[in-house]
Design an enzyme around this catalytic site. Structure first.
Site, PDB file in Angstrom:
ATOM      1  NE  ARG A 167      -2.702   1.091   3.578  1.00  0.00           N
ATOM      2  CZ  ARG A 167      -3.613   1.178   4.567  1.00  0.00           C
ATOM      3  NH1 ARG A 167      -4.892   1.268   4.270  1.00  0.00           N
ATOM      4  NH2 ARG A 167      -3.231   1.134   5.825  1.00  0.00           N
ATOM      5  CG  ASP A 451      -4.301   2.776  10.747  1.00  0.00           C
ATOM      6  OD1 ASP A 451      -5.244   3.530  11.083  1.00  0.00           O
ATOM      7  OD2 ASP A 451      -4.406   1.954   9.817  1.00  0.00           O
TER       8      ASP A 451
END
Length: 537
Positions: A167, A451
């Protein structure tokens, strides 16, 4: 994979880190320069288009499916068949690309590892370069790690390792350490370009390929840009067309109205769509922040995937994916198992099982976990439904009917904001930002792996509650003064617990100040990571 160096070479504006020259070869920098020249101008146009669309939402407080792409939604088309390495995705683990996580994720028993340069990684120069090295070292079987306790980590046999899906950063973030003609390169092109250039052929030789997760996508035009990047990159490096496969995170409210169109734009390179909970909620708050009480979200932990507007979103995602032959990947189980408290641990695991059971029964083909101990839990849920089948794309979910208004029916929630919810948003926000400023993007906070999406929804909810003058369960109205008081109390508690030396060694005051800035400023910052990046070493 070689090309002449550009006449105006990329400049590297950072203190060198270990083995940097292995990554930033002349040929790799020439490739990045070509990506930048060809695609950064379109990226700028699309970022401006985001602002225009947001202004329209501010005026109307609504969204709808695009009339100009009705023919795409009605058309009879499918994405390219899955490569063998991505056919079974029943459990995916996520995490940053540091050496320990790389080994643990690849060894975890999950079918896929989302190797994250985005929300689970603070983009320090060391992390950007080190992550690239760790992935290549893993493919070359030269990756090991010994921690501070002397415990050693090594890779299992290749056939037991997870398939890597990388990602890159979202379109909005720059990589300030790499510049061409004085302009910073987009972080997305840096992360994608270095990984693809270094590993595409290597992965093909291993029987896999360069696979990607695309974050923060807001429209099918942004997906079209990615597709054009893929086509150019494959041609430049002599890699067969269609080798790249991309899974798009549907983690913005605008993208939820363009799922068909996003898959269509990427159809020769598409692998699937994923449902990302926290960023999706953050996007709703961000886009509808002018919409008044109708769009006020309660405490973040009370907004589950069974909420009507969240269920509409996930069921539409499954229906759309399976109609087009793509994988539908479910959301995150962020719980961190606690072996010291078996009773609390089992209660939390029961919630994870229920969540994964629901996803499998709804038709998802796989799901995310944040910790290796959750891999067997999620696998059990999907094994019970899939059996020996690699996926359940044959379940077309033609029973699903979702209207434009269903996706933004936030006022259907019964839960209301609470003082504890405000306090949790402040606590989690400060703790996450402090760790991020020290270079950590995946952080254990109060038993959950958090996150950057966590910090985004936390600060966005605070901003929304202040501006909507929300009244909490205690009878208090959320004001800037109340938020500052809660933040001051939390900072004092952190200092008392850590001690003056440890407190001073951290980034606590800076994190506190940044949270209050992005939560209380009249002008809402589109992304917390933009001002935070200016503070990152």
């Amino acid at each position: 994979m070689s090309a002449p160096a550009p006449s105006q070479p990329i400049t590297v504006d950072a203190p060198p880190v270990d083995r940097q020259d292995e990554v930033l070869t002349d040929a790799a920098l020439a490739f990045l320069a070509e990506l930048h020249r060809r695609f950064t101008p379109r990226r700028a146009e699309l970022l401006a288009a985001r602002e225009e669309r947001r202004a329209g939402i501010a005026r109307t407080s609504t969204l709808d499916f695009l009339p100009e792409t009705a023919h795409v939604r009605a058309g009879d088309w499918r994405v390219a068949p899955s490569p063998a390495a991505l056919n079974d995705r029943r459990v995916e683990i996520t995490g940053p690309t540091d050496r320990k996580m790389t080994i643990n994720a690849l060894n975890s028993g999950a079918r896929v590892w989302l190797a994250d340069f985005e929300d689970a990684s603070a983009p320090t120069w060391e992390n950007v370069i080190g992550g690239q090295l760790n992935l290549t070292d893993a493919y070359e079987r030269r990756l090991d790690f010994t921690d501070e306790r002397g415990k050693s980590y090594a890779l299992r046999p290749a056939e037991e390792l997870a398939t890597v899906v990388t990602r890159p950063r979202g379109w909005h973030l720059d990589e300030r350490h790499l510049r061409l003609d004085g302009e910073a390169l987009p972080g997305a092109l840096v992360d994608f370009g270095l990984y693809f250039f270094r590993n595409a052929q290597r992965l093909l030789d291993l029987g896999k390929g360069p696979y990607f997760y695309l974050p923060k996508t807001e429209s099918h035009l942004e997906a079209r840009l990615w597709n054009d990047v893929f086509v150019f990159a494959q041609e430049y490096c002599g890699i067969p067309y269609g080798t790249i496969r991309a899974t798009v995170l549907i983690e913005t409210i605008t993208a939820a109205y363009e799922m068909d169109e996003i898959l269509y734009e990427l159809r020769d390179h598409a692998s699937g769509l994923n449902a990302g909970r926290w960023d999706y909620l953050f996007s709703i708050v961000k886009n509808f922040r002018d919409g008044g009480a109708r769009f006020v979200l309660p405490d973040r932990n009370s907004v589950t995937m069974t909420a009507p507007f969240m269920r509409a979103y996930t069921e539409l995602l499954v229906r759309t994916c399976h109609r087009r032959g793509a994988h539908a990947i479910g959301g995150m189980a962020a719980f961190i198992p606690n072996r010291r408290d078996p009773e609390a641990n089992e209660l939390a695991l029961a919630k994870v099982r229920a969540d994964k059971d629901r996803e499998a029964e709804d038709g998802f083909d796989g799901s995310w976990v944040a910790h290796p101990d959750l891999v067997p839990v999620a696998r059990q849920s999907f094994d019970a439904v899939l059996g020996e089948r690699p996926h359940q794309k044959e379940r077309l979910r033609e029973d699903v009917r979702v209207t434009a208004s269903d996706l933004i029916a936030v006022d259907s929630l019964e839960a209301r904001p609470t003082y504890e919810g405000l306090r949790n948003a402040v606590q989690v926000g400060i703790r996450y930002i402090e760790a991020w400023l020290r270079g950590m993007g995946a952080v254990a906070i109060f038993g959950l792996m958090e996150d950057a999406a966590t910090a985004e929804i936390s600060r966005s909810q605070i901003w929304q509650w202040v501006n909507a003058e929300v009244v909490l369960d205690t009878g208090e109205t959320v004001t800037p003064e109340l938020v500052r008081r809660v933040a001051a109390e939390d900072l004092a508690a952190v200092q008392a617990e850590a001690g003056p030396d440890a407190f001073a060694a951290g980034c606590w005051q800076t994190a506190h100040d940044l949270l209050l800035r992005v939560a209380l400023d009249e002008d809402y910052a589109d992304f917390l990571t933009l001002p935070a990046y200016d503070l990152l070493d």
